[in-house]
Write an enzyme that holds these catalytic residues in place. Structure first.
Site: not given
Ligand code: 8ZB
Length: 484
Positions: A100, A171
């Protein structure tokens, strides 16, 4: 000074020249070939086309479920996707934080070390490093449409690689992947980089390939008033349409008050159509996405599951096209496959139980929707005025002047003067509008609602109340009331 940005379609020459630089910025860019990408997209079975799944769900009034997930290595990530697939309708690929930030060297170190220790040391899938072949292998190995989910202000190379490999949804946006994610990236830069991504999608569209685009709806996920995220969604939609995007999914993060959440989804659709058609676009597909609670979660998994279920309920009541599902591990970090499945199963159960029930309607919902619409119109009017009719210029100037203001955002480009707080029913209200030009009667409405809460709690509304609200859900309540 007026920034050098305009909501006009990038010329083919400008795009081609920029493209050479983008593809040379990291070795895996060399494997990107637009013709091969189009051929690959054409060869995808219908069952792997994101736009087709959305269109069908929209037509049938169904709500699709999508998790978030991503790990460092291709084999493990593929296994994760295939473990999730029986429990969801749409697959994600959450990209790691180095990617990112365009730190591909660090991502490579993360891949190498993950291989050495046999477990993922990255918080997502480093798609740029895996390259077109790695990503194509992934797309081939899954049985559902798959989307890139990230948080990248400059996502040009990531888009080139993943779309060329057969991902069918992307996205992000120049505002929604800057303001909540970055500190020092100038807004005009991220908007310009996202015009490139949207133009790339537009070029696929011109070759008969429909790629879904989804601005990131929830922004900071912390007491974001619906009008704030709606304005960003609408502006990013307008910017995307101008570059030739034709399939848009606009999103919103659950606030927690049922009336406000239903009103928000209803008004989002209506407002988006209004502004898109007003700008002369009529040939587009619009769907919606509801994000389950994006703020702090309870640590306890049973409590977290209740938060997840409230989101599922609101989303289905609002008849959204898609829900982005949280997991009972939210408070602790990147979820396991099992935690992700638990979130999906809880959500599915709730959606199924609500599916056939009548859609709730009430005077409260209508009033709430009217307020949101008045707020969005007021801010959009000012954005267009600031930009002298150009929404890209207008939004940059609006952020500069605090006319647009996202609560709790890290970006220097964001004023941070607008302060939200919950009212006595838990709806998100405006405590201090900062420099956002909301109509007087709307501000009075917010003031009255906050006043009701202050009276019932026997304390003045203040920043303490805001802090209590930010912590409330993880401490088991919607509203941050003082201890009795
Ligand atoms: C902005 C998005 C945040 C959300 C989840 C976080 C939070 C981020 C991963 C993921 C599963 C990943 N999130 N990275 N969920 N695998 N590698 O995005 O927990 O809910």
């Amino acid at each position: 000074m007026t920034p050098e940005i305009a909501n006009t379609r990038l010329s083919d020459d400008a795009f081609a020249a920029e493209r050479r630089g983008v593809l040379q910025s990291w070795p895996t860019g060399a494997a990107v070939d637009f013709g091969a990408g189009v051929a690959r997209q054409q060869s995808l079975p219908e069952s792997k086309r994101f736009s087709a799944a959305l269109a069908q769900a929209h037509a049938e009034g169904r709500t699709l479920l999508q998790p978030r997930a991503g790990v460092a290595l291709l084999r493990e990530h593929t296994a994760l996707m295939n473990g999730l697939s029986p429990h969801c309708d749409l697959l994600p690929t959450t990209v790691d934080a180095y990617t990112r930030l365009n730190r591909y060297e660090d991502a490579q170190t993360g891949i190498d070390r993950s291989r050495a220790v046999g477990t993922s040391l990255l918080n997502g899938f480093p798609a740029v490093n895996h390259g077109v072949d790695g990503c194509a292998t992934l797309v081939d190995a899954v049985d559902k449409p798959i989307q890139v989910r990230h948080g990248t202000p400059d996502a040009r190379l990531l888009a080139e690689i993943t779309l060329s490999a057969g991902f069918s949804s992307y996205e992000g946006g120049g505002i929604s992947y800057n303001i909540p994610y970055a500190k020092t990236v100038p807004l005009q830069d991220s908007i310009r980089h996202w015009q490139y991504c949207d133009r790339l999608v537009g070029r696929y569209e011109e070759h008969g390939i429909r790629i879904n685009r989804e601005p990131f709806g929830p922004l900071t996920g912390t007491l974001v008033p619906p009008f704030v995220s709606h304005v960003v969604a609408i502006v990013e939609g307008l910017l995307a349409l101008e570059q030739g995007v034709r399939c848009l999914t606009l999103g919103y993060g659950q606030a927690g008050n049922m009336v406000q959440d239903i009103a928000a989804m209803r008004s989002l659709r209506k407002l988006a159509h209004h502004y898109f058609q007003d700008a002369g676009y009529d040939d587009y597909a619009l769907s919606t996405v509801f994000h389950q609670w994006m703020g702090g979660f309870p640590e306890d998994e049973a409590q977290a599951t209740a938060v997840i279920c409230l989101g599922a309920l609101a989303a289905r009541q609002a008849r959204v096209t898609k829900i982005i599902v949280k997991t009972p591990h939210e408070a602790s970090g990147v979820p396991t496959l099992e935690a992700n499945i638990a979130g999906l199963r809880a959500t599915r159960q709730m959606v199924n139980m609500i599916a056939d029930q009548a859609r709730p309607d009430s005077a409260d919902i209508a009033e709430e929707a009217e307020i949101i619409e008045a707020e969005v119109h007021a801010v959009m009017r000012r954005i267009y005025r600031l930009g002298r009719g150009d929404v890209a210029q207008g939004i940059v100037l609006a952020f500069e002047q605090g006319v647009m203001d996202v609560p709790f955002a890290p970006a220097q480009a964001n004023a941070g003067s607008l302060i939200p707080v919950r009212d006595n029913r838990g709806a998100v209200r405006i405590f201090d509008p900062g420099n956002v030009p909301l109509p007087k009667d709307v501000l009075a409405f917010h003031r009255d609602k906050i006043g009701e809460r202050a009276a019932s709690e026997g304390r003045e509304a203040s920043f303490d109340m805001v802090v209590d609200d930010v912590r409330a859900i993880s401490a088991s309540k919607l509203i941050g009331r003082p201890a009795a």
